[in-house]
Design an enzyme around this catalytic site. Structure first.
Site: not given
Ligand code: SF4
Length: 399
Positions: A112, A391
């Site tokens: 990713e 995050c």
């Protein structure tokens, strides 16, 4: 030529494949390869330029190479092998999260990578972003798009993965739930960046690109491949090392080695707690290397002019976001005698995680206390939360 050339330094898995990626090879490896095709030395320069400066995606695009040479290389199993974007998730804030498949066809996993236009989504109030935004919960509507972007970007940050999964097991991180699958090669790490640059037709030198090695994985547990990727991106692609930041959970031997690198990104330590007890409860790796030992290692890094070490601090409601935590953190940063700043990251919620988002007022008070204690502190603006691109969220691979 129909046999595979054995190139010193290639991963053994790469050697045994029928297809070999040229992208990711060093100058020396390219020279050995082209010599085996009885090519003059200037071909190495041409191939290096095509791979990393022109960012070609197919052998046919290497214009200076004679057709016969390209055919020979293809017959011998060589191709560019740039990782390919297989799926795109687009956030309402413009952030894009990609599933990127490895280029050699033998890799079943995807990694990713995240593209954040107009700044690194980062530090409210430090002037690094054109539009500093307040944090808040976005809707969870997810859109999937394969379309190429309509408008060009002149400033963006790319968040890059270094491993498939992660072995570190930070309790607040969705990636940790994957466990450790495998290390990425240098070509797969640098290739994520180039695939995204090509998608957005970025022109290095004109457009401002920042890289953060904060995606899936712990870069310092894949040290050699990570640093080789950095060198390819700096020397080959042309992205300044000063525009790169690597985040570590605190792998002490990695930090010590990093301090000796002639070419290196800036460093961020994912601290997340003001003392070992709290840190150990959310980051078990603290049992191996405590905060004092990490600070000692950080002090040995020769910082460049105006460079600061970043302490990343994920705020977890009721765990590490109290005023007494802020006081302790301020003291710790001051005692470290490091040229440093603190990035406060509001924890991003995900399924099956035992934490709560902090209250907005607590986040503001935490930051204010650090600032009034003389510690530079910024609140990172979460990006792409609605597509699980923020995050600690890089795990929701398809939905
Ligand atoms: S925060 Fe980083 S180091 Fe910790 S588990 Fe997640 S990916 Fe690994």
């Amino acid at each position: 030529m129909t046999t595979q050339i054995q190139i010193e330094g290639l991963a053994s898995s790469q050697k045994s494949l029928k297809f070999t990626s040229l992208f990711g090879l060093s100058n020396e490896q390219l020279a050995v390869l082209l010599e085996s095709f009885t090519q003059p030395s200037y071909r190495t320069r041409q191939l290096w330029h095509a791979l990393y400066c022109q960012r070609v995606e197919a052998l046919e695009e290497i214009a200076p190479f004679p057709v016969q040479l390209r055919q020979q290389m293809a017959a011998a199993g060589y191709g560019i092998g740039l990782p390919k974007i297989s799926q795109v998730f687009t956030s309402s804030d413009g952030t894009e999260r990609y599933l990127i498949a490895c280029g050699d066809g033998a890799c079943v996993e995807t990694v990713e990578t995240v593209w954040m236009p107009n700044g690194d989504g980062g530090e409210r109030g430090d002037g690094s972003n054109e539009s500093d935004g307040l944090y808040g919960m976005d809707g969870l509507a997810e859109s999937v798009s394969q379309a190429t972007p309509a408008e060009p970007y002149h400033r963006a940050t790319i968040c890059v993965s270094s491993q498939v999964g992660c072995a570190v097991n930070c309790h607040f991180c969705l990636t940790a739930k994957l466990g450790m699958k495998r290390n990425l090669t240098a070509g797969e790490i640098a290739g994520q960046v180039v695939a995204v640059l090509n998608r957005h037709q970025v022109r290095i030198g004109r457009d401002r690109i920042n890289l953060v090695f904060m995606g899936m994985g712990e870069p310092f547990l894949n040290y050699a491949a990570f640093m080789e990727a950095v060198r390819l991106l700096v020397v080959g692609v042309g992205i300044p090392e000063s525009r790169m930041t690597v985040s570590t959970s605190g792998i002490l031997p990695g930090i010590e080695r990093f301090a000796t690198e002639p070419i290196r990104p800036k460093l961020a330590l994912s601290l997340n707690a003001p003392n070992d007890a709290v840190r150990e409860s959310i980051m078990p790796i603290t049992r191996k290397w405590n905060i004092d030992s990490l600070l000692l290692a950080l002090r040995a890094i020769p910082l460049r002019p105006r460079e600061r070490v970043t302490f990343e601090y994920v705020l977890l409601g009721g765990i590490n976001d109290r005023l007494q935590d802020a006081r302790e953190l301020a003291q710790l940063v001051q005692d470290s005698r490091l040229h440093a700043k603190v990035n406060l990251i509001v924890w991003n919620p995900g399924p099956d995680t035992p934490y709560q988002m902090p209250q907005e007022a607590d986040v503001a008070a935490f930051q204010q206390h650090l600032i009034s204690s003389g510690v530079s502190a910024y609140i990172r603006r979460p990006r792409g939360r609605d597509i699980y691109a923020a995050c600690g969220q890089l795990k929701r691979t398809t939905a």
